[in-house]
Design an enzyme around this catalytic site. Sequence first.
Site, PDB file in Angstrom:
ATOM      1  N   ASP A  80      32.520  47.080  36.625  1.00 48.30           N
ATOM      2  CA  ASP A  80      33.520  46.289  35.915  1.00 48.30           C
ATOM      3  C   ASP A  80      33.041  44.854  35.978  1.00 48.30           C
ATOM      4  OD1 ASP A  80      35.990  46.407  34.399  1.00 48.30           O
ATOM      5  OD2 ASP A  80      36.773  45.060  35.920  1.00 48.30           O
ATOM      6  N   SER A  81      32.963  44.238  34.842  1.00 49.30           N
ATOM      7  CA  SER A  81      32.386  42.905  34.806  1.00 49.30           C
ATOM      8  C   SER A  81      33.050  42.078  33.721  1.00 49.30           C
ATOM      9  CB  SER A  81      30.874  42.983  34.553  1.00 49.30           C
ATOM     10  OG  SER A  81      30.601  43.717  33.372  1.00 49.30           O
ATOM     11  N   HIS A  93      24.230  38.895  36.598  1.00 49.61           N
ATOM     12  CA  HIS A  93      25.228  39.321  37.574  1.00 49.61           C
ATOM     13  C   HIS A  93      25.118  40.817  37.850  1.00 49.61           C
ATOM     14  CE1 HIS A  93      26.657  39.768  33.537  1.00 49.61           C
ATOM     15  NE2 HIS A  93      27.728  40.453  33.885  1.00 49.61           N
ATOM     16  N   ARG A  94      24.916  41.588  36.775  1.00 53.12           N
ATOM     17  CA  ARG A  94      24.802  43.041  36.936  1.00 53.12           C
ATOM     18  C   ARG A  94      23.512  43.409  37.660  1.00 53.12           C
ATOM     19  NH1 ARG A  94      25.844  44.134  32.101  1.00 53.12           N
ATOM     20  NH2 ARG A  94      28.077  44.227  32.416  1.00 53.12           N
ATOM     21  N   GLY A 112      28.259  41.662  24.256  1.00 55.61           N
ATOM     22  CA  GLY A 112      29.426  40.957  24.787  1.00 55.61           C
ATOM     23  C   GLY A 112      29.364  39.456  24.530  1.00 55.61           C
ATOM     24  N   LYS A 132      27.522  51.411  25.423  1.00 52.00           N
ATOM     25  CA  LYS A 132      26.090  51.706  25.256  1.00 52.00           C
ATOM     26  C   LYS A 132      25.199  50.607  25.815  1.00 52.00           C
ATOM     27  CE  LYS A 132      26.699  54.659  21.205  1.00 52.00           C
ATOM     28  NZ  LYS A 132      26.467  54.808  19.749  1.00 52.00           N
ATOM     29  N   GLY A 133      25.665  49.362  25.731  1.00 54.56           N
ATOM     30  CA  GLY A 133      24.888  48.252  26.283  1.00 54.56           C
ATOM     31  C   GLY A 133      24.750  48.358  27.783  1.00 54.56           C
ATOM     32  N   GLY A 174      31.596  54.112  28.600  1.00 59.92           N
ATOM     33  CA  GLY A 174      31.145  54.545  27.284  1.00 59.92           C
ATOM     34  C   GLY A 174      30.405  53.420  26.578  1.00 59.92           C
TER      35      GLY A 174
END
Length: 201
Positions: free
Chosen positions: A68-69, A183-184, A156, A10-11, A8
């Site tokens: 998941d980060s 990383h993503r 974040g 948004k970023g 959920g």
Amino acid sequence: MKLVLATGNKGKLREFREMCEAEITPFSDLLGAFEIDETGKSFSENALIKARTIYEKLGDDYLVISDDSGISLPVLEGAPGIYSARYAKEDIQGREVTDKDNLYKLIDAIRAKGLKRTPAYYTAAIAVVGKYGEYVVHGWMHGEAIDEARGDKGFGYDPMFIPAGFEKTLGELDEEIKKKISHRGQALELAKPIIKMLKDK
């Protein structure tokens, strides 16, 4: 086969849409918003938990992508790590934890060590779950965490993280640069061929 993102945030949704260059629907548009208990002991376990949960509710017409980060600081024995999104939860009463709550708690933790900057790294695990199986890939980004927030880009912990080889934080860097080094972004480059293969089957 429709792509669904099991978050959920948004970023994250914005980043995935930009990086995948594809239409991705947040699960809440289909199922309504609800919390998924992240009970895993690693980023990959939590990514799989989220993707499986949504896939089981939606069925075979959907390919579910989950991320998941988080950020880890060796000086804090790896914290906040898998608890990055809820790092400040124990300090916040009566309301939802925000990115800023987490950001400033980590800044305070660095200051409490008497440091201005310290080695840190981001980890991203991306899980892809569909009727043809389950897949997980990882990406990492190394650099330093600093004792202040700089810049208003990203989300974040971005304003306090300086990637290796740069002087600016992720909160200050141009989005195009961030996409290449994040990383993503690295994990997604590995996930893209998997997503395409499964989507086109």
